[in-house]
Design an enzyme around this catalytic site. Structure first.
Site, short mmCIF file in Angstrom:
data_model
loop_
_atom_site.label_atom_id
_atom_site.label_comp_id
_atom_site.label_asym_id
_atom_site.label_seq_id
_atom_site.Cartn_x
_atom_site.Cartn_y
_atom_site.Cartn_z
N GLU A 104 -2.98 -25.66 139.87
CA GLU A 104 -4.33 -25.18 139.57
C GLU A 104 -4.54 -23.90 140.37
O GLU A 104 -4.28 -23.88 141.57
CB GLU A 104 -5.35 -26.24 139.98
CG GLU A 104 -6.79 -25.91 139.66
CD GLU A 104 -7.74 -27.01 140.12
OE1 GLU A 104 -8.75 -27.24 139.44
OE2 GLU A 104 -7.46 -27.65 141.18
N GLU A 197 -18.20 -21.72 138.32
CA GLU A 197 -18.04 -23.09 138.80
C GLU A 197 -19.09 -23.36 139.86
O GLU A 197 -19.33 -22.52 140.74
CB GLU A 197 -16.64 -23.31 139.36
CG GLU A 197 -16.43 -24.72 139.88
CD GLU A 197 -14.97 -25.08 140.09
OE1 GLU A 197 -14.72 -26.22 140.51
OE2 GLU A 197 -14.09 -24.23 139.83
#
Length: 210
Positions: A104, A197
């Site tokens: 990630e 986010e």
């Protein structure tokens, strides 16, 4: 803070060549990312072209963004964050995954009250700024392949990038810098987005990606 996320979509992948990577122009965006853990209020709008907007209040964790179904180490991501107003924890970031190995990754241009850190590896200069490079580990955490243990790769700008104008992220600069530190992304690419986010925060953003 380690933000948690679980992706609900099966993702296409592409092979990655070896060696140093150079920048290439981007095709039109084709991927809309919207995920929330259900906490608080997240109102996301998938706008025309590469535009999206999101307003959030007292959230848990969410990820909203636009980009590409298949990521690339060579992509130049252009964007304009006309609005970026987090109150609390949040990132304005290039975000994506690889497989084989499962990684990630983040290239964080701006944040709210929390600037992410980790195991410091050095710096990279790119697109008019200096980014600190970090690695972190997630253990038995949600991923694009279910609950897994995996590494996270980070480039975090040393100062928040000004918003409201057209800017670029030359991703190959980060990929090459990571590789020089022994941080090797996977051989196949899942999605890649310019994301908002948030985690336990409120705020709003309006971003156009191309």
């Amino acid at each position: 803070m380690k933000l948690k996320k679980k992706m609900l979509t099966l993702l296409l992948t592409a092979s990655m060549s070896f060696g140093l990577f150079g920048a290439t122009s981007s095709a039109a965006t084709d991927y809309w990312q919207y995920w929330t853990d259900g906490g608080g209020m997240v109102n996301a709008v998938n706008g025309p072209g590469g535009n999206y907007s999101v307003t959030w209040q007292n959230t848990g964790n969410f990820v909203v963004g636009k980009g590409w179904t298949v990521g690339s180490p060579n992509r130049v991501i252009n964007y304009n964050a006309g609005i970026w107003e987090p109150s609390g924890n949040g990132y304005l970031t290039l975000y994506g995954w690889t497989r084989n190995a499962l990684i990630e990754y983040y290239v964080v241009d701006s944040w709210g009250t929390y600037r992410p850190t980790g195991n410091y590896k050095g710096t990279v200069n790119s697109d008019g700024g200096t980014y600190d490079i970090y690695t972190t580990m997630r253990y038995n955490a949600p991923s694009i392949d279910g609950t897994q243990t995996f590494q996270q790769f980070w480039s975090v700008r040393q100062s928040k990038r000004p918003t409201g104008s057209n800017v670029s992220i030359t991703f190959s600069n980060h990929v090459n810098a990571w590789r020089s530190k022994g941080m090797n992304l996977g051989s196949s690419w899942a999605y890649q987005v310019l994301a908002t986010e948030g985690y336990q925060s409120s705020g709003r953003s309006n971003v156009t990606v191309w």
